[in-house]
Design a protein around this motif. Sequence first.
Motif, short mmCIF file in Angstrom:
data_model
loop_
_atom_site.label_atom_id
_atom_site.label_comp_id
_atom_site.label_asym_id
_atom_site.label_seq_id
_atom_site.Cartn_x
_atom_site.Cartn_y
_atom_site.Cartn_z
N THR A 176 -14.63 -7.53 -15.97
CA THR A 176 -14.85 -6.73 -14.77
C THR A 176 -13.54 -6.03 -14.41
O THR A 176 -12.50 -6.68 -14.29
CB THR A 176 -15.26 -7.66 -13.60
N ARG A 177 -13.60 -4.69 -14.24
CA ARG A 177 -12.40 -3.95 -13.86
C ARG A 177 -12.35 -3.89 -12.33
O ARG A 177 -13.24 -3.32 -11.69
CB ARG A 177 -12.42 -2.55 -14.46
N VAL A 178 -11.31 -4.47 -11.77
CA VAL A 178 -11.23 -4.68 -10.32
C VAL A 178 -10.30 -3.67 -9.66
O VAL A 178 -9.18 -3.45 -10.13
CB VAL A 178 -10.72 -6.11 -10.03
N ALA A 179 -10.79 -3.06 -8.57
CA ALA A 179 -9.92 -2.26 -7.69
C ALA A 179 -9.62 -3.14 -6.49
O ALA A 179 -10.53 -3.52 -5.75
CB ALA A 179 -10.64 -0.99 -7.23
N LEU A 180 -8.34 -3.49 -6.31
CA LEU A 180 -7.97 -4.41 -5.22
C LEU A 180 -7.29 -3.62 -4.11
O LEU A 180 -6.12 -3.24 -4.23
CB LEU A 180 -7.06 -5.51 -5.78
N SER B 135 -12.19 -12.56 -18.07
CA SER B 135 -13.38 -11.94 -17.47
C SER B 135 -13.03 -10.94 -16.36
O SER B 135 -13.92 -10.24 -15.89
CB SER B 135 -14.32 -13.01 -16.92
N MET B 136 -11.74 -10.85 -15.95
CA MET B 136 -11.39 -9.92 -14.87
C MET B 136 -10.07 -9.24 -15.21
O MET B 136 -9.10 -9.92 -15.59
CB MET B 136 -11.19 -10.69 -13.55
N VAL B 137 -10.03 -7.90 -15.07
CA VAL B 137 -8.76 -7.20 -15.24
C VAL B 137 -8.49 -6.36 -13.99
O VAL B 137 -9.42 -5.84 -13.37
CB VAL B 137 -8.73 -6.28 -16.48
N LEU B 138 -7.22 -6.23 -13.66
CA LEU B 138 -6.86 -5.45 -12.48
C LEU B 138 -6.72 -3.99 -12.89
O LEU B 138 -5.79 -3.63 -13.62
CB LEU B 138 -5.55 -5.96 -11.88
N HIS B 139 -7.62 -3.15 -12.42
CA HIS B 139 -7.56 -1.73 -12.74
C HIS B 139 -6.65 -0.99 -11.77
O HIS B 139 -5.86 -0.13 -12.15
CB HIS B 139 -8.98 -1.15 -12.72
N SER B 140 -6.78 -1.31 -10.48
CA SER B 140 -5.97 -0.60 -9.49
C SER B 140 -5.64 -1.52 -8.32
O SER B 140 -6.30 -2.53 -8.10
CB SER B 140 -6.71 0.65 -8.99
N GLN C 50 4.00 -7.36 -12.39
CA GLN C 50 3.30 -8.46 -13.04
C GLN C 50 1.95 -8.05 -13.63
O GLN C 50 1.60 -8.46 -14.73
CB GLN C 50 3.09 -9.60 -12.03
N TRP C 51 1.23 -7.17 -12.92
CA TRP C 51 -0.17 -6.91 -13.30
C TRP C 51 -0.38 -5.59 -14.03
O TRP C 51 -1.42 -5.38 -14.63
CB TRP C 51 -1.06 -6.97 -12.04
N ARG C 52 0.57 -4.68 -13.91
CA ARG C 52 0.54 -3.39 -14.61
C ARG C 52 -0.81 -2.65 -14.47
O ARG C 52 -1.43 -2.25 -15.48
CB ARG C 52 0.90 -3.57 -16.09
N PRO C 53 -1.29 -2.45 -13.21
CA PRO C 53 -2.55 -1.71 -13.04
C PRO C 53 -2.38 -0.25 -13.46
O PRO C 53 -1.28 0.30 -13.39
CB PRO C 53 -2.81 -1.80 -11.53
N SER D 163 -14.53 5.92 -10.99
CA SER D 163 -15.63 5.55 -11.89
C SER D 163 -15.21 4.46 -12.87
O SER D 163 -16.05 3.81 -13.48
CB SER D 163 -16.12 6.78 -12.65
N GLU D 164 -13.91 4.24 -13.03
CA GLU D 164 -13.47 3.20 -13.97
C GLU D 164 -13.38 1.81 -13.34
O GLU D 164 -13.02 0.84 -14.02
CB GLU D 164 -12.14 3.59 -14.60
N ALA D 165 -13.65 1.71 -12.04
CA ALA D 165 -13.64 0.39 -11.39
C ALA D 165 -15.07 -0.12 -11.29
O ALA D 165 -15.96 0.60 -10.85
CB ALA D 165 -13.01 0.49 -10.02
N ASP D 166 -15.28 -1.38 -11.68
CA ASP D 166 -16.62 -1.98 -11.57
C ASP D 166 -16.82 -2.64 -10.22
O ASP D 166 -17.94 -2.69 -9.71
CB ASP D 166 -16.81 -3.08 -12.64
N LEU D 167 -15.75 -3.19 -9.68
CA LEU D 167 -15.87 -3.97 -8.45
C LEU D 167 -14.68 -3.65 -7.55
O LEU D 167 -13.54 -3.58 -8.02
CB LEU D 167 -15.88 -5.46 -8.79
N VAL D 168 -14.96 -3.41 -6.27
CA VAL D 168 -13.90 -3.10 -5.30
C VAL D 168 -13.72 -4.29 -4.37
O VAL D 168 -14.69 -4.74 -3.75
CB VAL D 168 -14.27 -1.84 -4.47
N VAL D 169 -12.52 -4.82 -4.30
CA VAL D 169 -12.22 -5.85 -3.30
C VAL D 169 -11.70 -5.13 -2.06
O VAL D 169 -10.64 -4.51 -2.09
CB VAL D 169 -11.18 -6.87 -3.81
N ALA D 170 -12.49 -5.17 -0.98
CA ALA D 170 -12.12 -4.48 0.26
C ALA D 170 -11.36 -5.47 1.13
O ALA D 170 -11.95 -6.23 1.88
CB ALA D 170 -13.36 -3.96 0.97
#
Length: 389
Positions: free
Chosen positions: A7-11, A32-37, A53-56, A94-101
């Motif tokens: 899952t590509r995560v926008a945090l 199972s989870m990568v930090l996209h942004s 550390q995370w290189r989004p 469009s490249e993020a699957d899940l947004v953490v608000a």
Amino acid sequence: MAGVTPTRVALLGGTGSIGDSTLRVMAANPDSMVLHSLSGFRRVDALIERVRQWRPARVAVADDAARTALLAAIDYQPDVVTGAAGLVELAADSEADLVVAAIMGAAGLPSTMAAARAGKRIALANKEALVMAGDLMMQAVDAHGATLLPIDSEHNAIFQSLPADYRCGQPIQGLRQLWLTCSGGPFRDQPERDLSQVTPAQACKHPNWSMGQKISVDSATLMNKGLELIEACYLFNVASTDIRVVLHPQSIIHSLVEYRDGSFISQLGRTDMRVPIANALAHPVRVDSGVEPLDLAQLSQLTFDQPDNDRFPALGLARAAVTASQRHSIWLNAVNECAVEDFLCGRLRFDQIASRVGHALECVAPAPIDSLDAVLEADDHARRWYAEL
Ligand code: NAD
Ligand code: MG
């Protein structure tokens, strides 16, 4: 979870308390989870540390100065966007699957709404967005096929206590009422006369949870439970009269669903936000949260009591606001944010937070709210009203 696309995560709100807990859950689930942004705001140093550390691939910062500072401090070139528009861009990417608000307060509304309009899976911590724009948000979720997954521990507990195919916003079949549990905060047993004397440091020292400053003060006034009551009305499609609040000082039972047949279903767990965050990020799969198991045999008791509405009027104010109109909830939230900030800066007494909010609710005209612009305009109006007090 070999073979599964991560899952590509926008945090959004990545430098805060929820942001930290989210990154810890993600660190426990690297396959199972990568930090996209990632977004940060005032704490540029904290943002730099996390970006290193995370290189989004994408980062949102407050302004050009923060952008320059970030790019000078890292050894690669992410796409860096700025300001409120940058947050909206990351939310709708469009490249993020899940947004953490997980942005604090009203500042999180436009990006949370953008995620809903982009049809995202939204792991929602930013309760203020639903308080301010509940109907509009739920309409956007429905119209664009978005999915809300609550992070707030009480709402996550309710979500986990509903049938497996339940989607937020649907009516709950067979419901008698929802029970929101409430620790009572650090001043649960403090006499009313002492509440005028409490300091920001005392208010931010929650007995059970470690959180950002604003939500810590909200927990001390019980406004947090008021905001959560409004949040629950929209997430679970219930009237405020179908929600009971009960004091539960141990914060082990995180909330309950009472069904018409007399069954109570609930979720129990440690007071660590990584538990609901792991649930929301991986839903419907169960993953490790990194939280130490809870040993029930070590618990001596679970107790319940009524909240004291006289000493803590904020909860009643939230009930009144959500019953009155959307504009009342917007004013409740905006004036509370202003008053909490004044309290944290030493400009207002603790007991004046709720009295300012109460005064504000007497001054609101219940004109309808039909767009995001109207919400933001009403929020601005409330803040200008407050500034002139
Ligand atoms: P925090 O103060 O620790 O972090 C807030 C985050 O929001 C930071 O990343 C900050 O950079 C960002 N932010 C603040 N103002 C901003 C602005 N104007 N523009 C852009 N970004 C901005 O707060 P927190 O405790 O992590 O809470 C975040 C949200 O989660 C709140 O809505 C809170 O009610 C909710 N929540 C928190 C907890 C908790 O345990 N901390 C539990 C349930 C719900
Ligand atoms: Mg909560």
